[in-house]
Design a protein around this motif. Structure first.
Motif, PDB file in Angstrom:
ATOM      1  N   LEU A 123      42.993  44.002  47.159  1.00  0.00           N
ATOM      2  CA  LEU A 123      42.462  45.287  46.705  1.00  0.00           C
ATOM      3  C   LEU A 123      43.251  46.455  47.277  1.00  0.00           C
ATOM      4  O   LEU A 123      43.465  47.467  46.596  1.00  0.00           O
ATOM      5  CB  LEU A 123      40.983  45.407  47.074  1.00  0.00           C
ATOM      6  N   ASP A 124      43.708  46.345  48.517  1.00  0.00           N
ATOM      7  CA  ASP A 124      44.545  47.394  49.096  1.00  0.00           C
ATOM      8  C   ASP A 124      45.859  47.527  48.335  1.00  0.00           C
ATOM      9  O   ASP A 124      46.345  48.641  48.090  1.00  0.00           O
ATOM     10  CB  ASP A 124      44.829  47.106  50.566  1.00  0.00           C
ATOM     11  N   THR A 125      46.451  46.392  47.977  1.00  0.00           N
ATOM     12  CA  THR A 125      47.691  46.421  47.199  1.00  0.00           C
ATOM     13  C   THR A 125      47.446  47.056  45.838  1.00  0.00           C
ATOM     14  O   THR A 125      48.261  47.851  45.349  1.00  0.00           O
ATOM     15  CB  THR A 125      48.248  44.996  47.025  1.00  0.00           C
ATOM     16  N   TYR A 126      46.316  46.712  45.217  1.00  0.00           N
ATOM     17  CA  TYR A 126      45.943  47.318  43.936  1.00  0.00           C
ATOM     18  C   TYR A 126      45.830  48.830  44.078  1.00  0.00           C
ATOM     19  O   TYR A 126      46.361  49.584  43.260  1.00  0.00           O
ATOM     20  CB  TYR A 126      44.627  46.716  43.453  1.00  0.00           C
ATOM     21  N   LYS A 127      45.150  49.281  45.132  1.00  0.00           N
ATOM     22  CA  LYS A 127      44.968  50.716  45.355  1.00  0.00           C
ATOM     23  C   LYS A 127      46.315  51.418  45.562  1.00  0.00           C
ATOM     24  O   LYS A 127      46.557  52.506  45.021  1.00  0.00           O
ATOM     25  CB  LYS A 127      44.073  50.934  46.579  1.00  0.00           C
ATOM     26  N   GLY A 166      46.438  53.598  42.528  1.00  0.00           N
ATOM     27  CA  GLY A 166      45.765  54.813  42.985  1.00  0.00           C
ATOM     28  C   GLY A 166      44.270  54.817  42.796  1.00  0.00           C
ATOM     29  O   GLY A 166      43.630  55.865  42.922  1.00  0.00           O
ATOM     30  N   SER A 167      43.682  53.668  42.503  1.00  0.00           N
ATOM     31  CA  SER A 167      42.230  53.570  42.296  1.00  0.00           C
ATOM     32  C   SER A 167      41.820  52.132  42.562  1.00  0.00           C
ATOM     33  O   SER A 167      42.618  51.331  43.054  1.00  0.00           O
ATOM     34  CB  SER A 167      41.866  53.969  40.861  1.00  0.00           C
ATOM     35  N   PHE A 168      40.580  51.787  42.226  1.00  0.00           N
ATOM     36  CA  PHE A 168      40.112  50.418  42.358  1.00  0.00           C
ATOM     37  C   PHE A 168      39.644  49.904  41.002  1.00  0.00           C
ATOM     38  O   PHE A 168      39.221  50.697  40.142  1.00  0.00           O
ATOM     39  CB  PHE A 168      38.970  50.328  43.372  1.00  0.00           C
ATOM     40  N   PRO A 169      39.681  48.595  40.767  1.00  0.00           N
ATOM     41  CA  PRO A 169      39.229  48.058  39.478  1.00  0.00           C
ATOM     42  C   PRO A 169      37.723  48.189  39.313  1.00  0.00           C
ATOM     43  O   PRO A 169      36.983  48.283  40.288  1.00  0.00           O
ATOM     44  CB  PRO A 169      39.660  46.590  39.553  1.00  0.00           C
ATOM     45  N   ASP A 170      37.293  48.165  38.056  1.00  0.00           N
ATOM     46  CA  ASP A 170      35.856  48.178  37.777  1.00  0.00           C
ATOM     47  C   ASP A 170      35.212  46.865  38.214  1.00  0.00           C
ATOM     48  O   ASP A 170      34.067  46.856  38.663  1.00  0.00           O
ATOM     49  CB  ASP A 170      35.612  48.385  36.275  1.00  0.00           C
ATOM     50  N   ALA A 171      35.967  45.790  38.064  1.00  0.00           N
ATOM     51  CA  ALA A 171      35.435  44.465  38.418  1.00  0.00           C
ATOM     52  C   ALA A 171      36.546  43.569  38.942  1.00  0.00           C
ATOM     53  O   ALA A 171      37.714  43.723  38.583  1.00  0.00           O
ATOM     54  CB  ALA A 171      34.767  43.822  37.207  1.00  0.00           C
ATOM     55  N   VAL A 172      36.160  42.632  39.792  1.00  0.00           N
ATOM     56  CA  VAL A 172      37.051  41.585  40.296  1.00  0.00           C
ATOM     57  C   VAL A 172      36.429  40.244  39.966  1.00  0.00           C
ATOM     58  O   VAL A 172      35.226  40.035  40.198  1.00  0.00           O
ATOM     59  CB  VAL A 172      37.267  41.714  41.815  1.00  0.00           C
ATOM     60  N   VAL A 173      37.240  39.333  39.423  1.00  0.00           N
ATOM     61  CA  VAL A 173      36.803  37.969  39.150  1.00  0.00           C
ATOM     62  C   VAL A 173      37.728  37.047  39.936  1.00  0.00           C
ATOM     63  O   VAL A 173      38.925  36.974  39.649  1.00  0.00           O
ATOM     64  CB  VAL A 173      36.870  37.644  37.647  1.00  0.00           C
ATOM     65  N   SER A 174      37.192  36.351  40.943  1.00  0.00           N
ATOM     66  CA  SER A 174      38.060  35.590  41.838  1.00  0.00           C
ATOM     67  C   SER A 174      37.277  34.655  42.741  1.00  0.00           C
ATOM     68  O   SER A 174      36.151  34.956  43.132  1.00  0.00           O
ATOM     69  CB  SER A 174      38.861  36.561  42.725  1.00  0.00           C
ATOM     70  N   GLY A 175      37.908  33.537  43.101  1.00  0.00           N
ATOM     71  CA  GLY A 175      37.450  32.785  44.256  1.00  0.00           C
ATOM     72  C   GLY A 175      37.938  33.494  45.508  1.00  0.00           C
ATOM     73  O   GLY A 175      38.915  34.253  45.461  1.00  0.00           O
ATOM     74  N   PHE A 176      37.280  33.261  46.644  1.00  0.00           N
ATOM     75  CA  PHE A 176      37.643  33.936  47.897  1.00  0.00           C
ATOM     76  C   PHE A 176      38.187  32.979  48.958  1.00  0.00           C
ATOM     77  O   PHE A 176      38.473  33.387  50.068  1.00  0.00           O
ATOM     78  CB  PHE A 176      36.426  34.678  48.469  1.00  0.00           C
TER      79      PHE A 176
END
Length: 278
Positions: free
Chosen positions: A197-201, A205-215
């Motif tokens: 998520l930090d890399t995405y930001k 410059g923002s965050f996604p509306d949703a994340v679909v993922s195993g952790f």
């Protein structure tokens, strides 16, 4: 946007086979795609049961180079030779799991992909980021502020006859923009979902509306107090993002319950055969 979990570790929709692995079918305005293809051709059988026509798929994303995400690719290629399969070049390396000293000669178990996949004409091996079109884009993680999942410790890559710790440079993440929504999809988040998520930001410059993922927090045995605290910390971090999370597969239900207590409705589990709509 419609997302269908074709296969994962827990029982969901009646009639669907569940198994250790992951595959998602995704429909956007302009695409029909797959993110991973599970551990075997049971993924294709589940798709048939769910009335998902895999012959119409135009794009396949292999999230990383493990068998439980790639096992159905060879069978898929026999019914659909037109879909482009995107994978990182390094996803074809020799990946192993360390099953412990008690296993002696069978301690190191191969968990990489079927090498025949690399030779498929529809495979597009990439290195790093890739913009497919206005809807689909891939990125990788290079910088890590947070620790990667503790369960990564037993996952190795074989180089020059030696087993070394996998750095998961072969893991890639899919960004989908459709209908005014932005969804981030990952397979196992081996690099750690906060790092992703930090890399995405940093990139968008923002965050996604949703994340679909195993952790990748699943363990066969129970958690130590330190590990349980780490799972709780991840949940507490994620609840501060303006994002809804959908998880499954390698998160494991015990970790999900721990995180759910902190995140509430912000975290949801998607079982085999279940659907998500945006």
């Amino acid at each position: 946007m419609k997302i269908v979990n074709l296969i994962e570790d827990t029982k969901g929709r009646d009639g669907c086979t569940y198994a250790h692995g992951l595959s998602f079918y995704v429909e956007t305005t302009n695409h029909k795609l797959l993110v991973d293809l599970g551990p075997s051709d049971e993924t294709l059988k589940n798709a048939e049961r769910l009335r998902v026509n895999l012959t119409q798929v135009d794009t396949v994303i292999l999230s990383h180079g493990h068998y439980d995400h790639s096992g159905g690719i060879m069978s898929f290629s026999k019914i659909n030779s037109n879909a482009t399969i995107y994978m990182q070049e390094s996803a074809s390396r020799e990946y192993y799991a360390d099953d412990g000293e008690d296993n002696k000669d069978q301690r190191y178990r191969y968990i990489g992909i079927d090498k025949r996949i690399v030779a498929l004409p529809q495979v597009k091996a990439i290195s790093g980021e890739c913009r497919i079109d206005d809807v689909l884009e891939l990125f990788t993680v290079k910088k890590k502020k947070y620790e990667a999942p503790f369960t990564n410790k037993r996952i190795l890559v074989k180089e020059n006859g030696e087993y070394i710790r996998d750095d998961f440079s072969h893991e890639q993440y899919l960004v989908i923009r459709d209908g005014g929504k932005c969804v981030l999809m990952s397979g196992c988040a081996h690099n750690g979902i906060p790092n992703i998520l930090d890399t995405y930001k940093d990139k968008y410059g923002s965050f996604p509306d949703a994340v679909v993922s195993g952790f990748h927090l699943m363990k066969k045995e129970g958690y130590t107090e330190e590990e349980r605290s780490t799972v709780e910390d991840i949940g507490n971090k994620l609840k501060n993002y303006p994002t809804i999370f959908y998880t499954c597969h390698c998160t494991g239900e015990p970790a999900y319950r721990i995180m759910k207590s902190a995140m509430g409705r912000q975290l949801n589990y998607v079982h085999c055969g279940e659907e998500i709509y945006f």
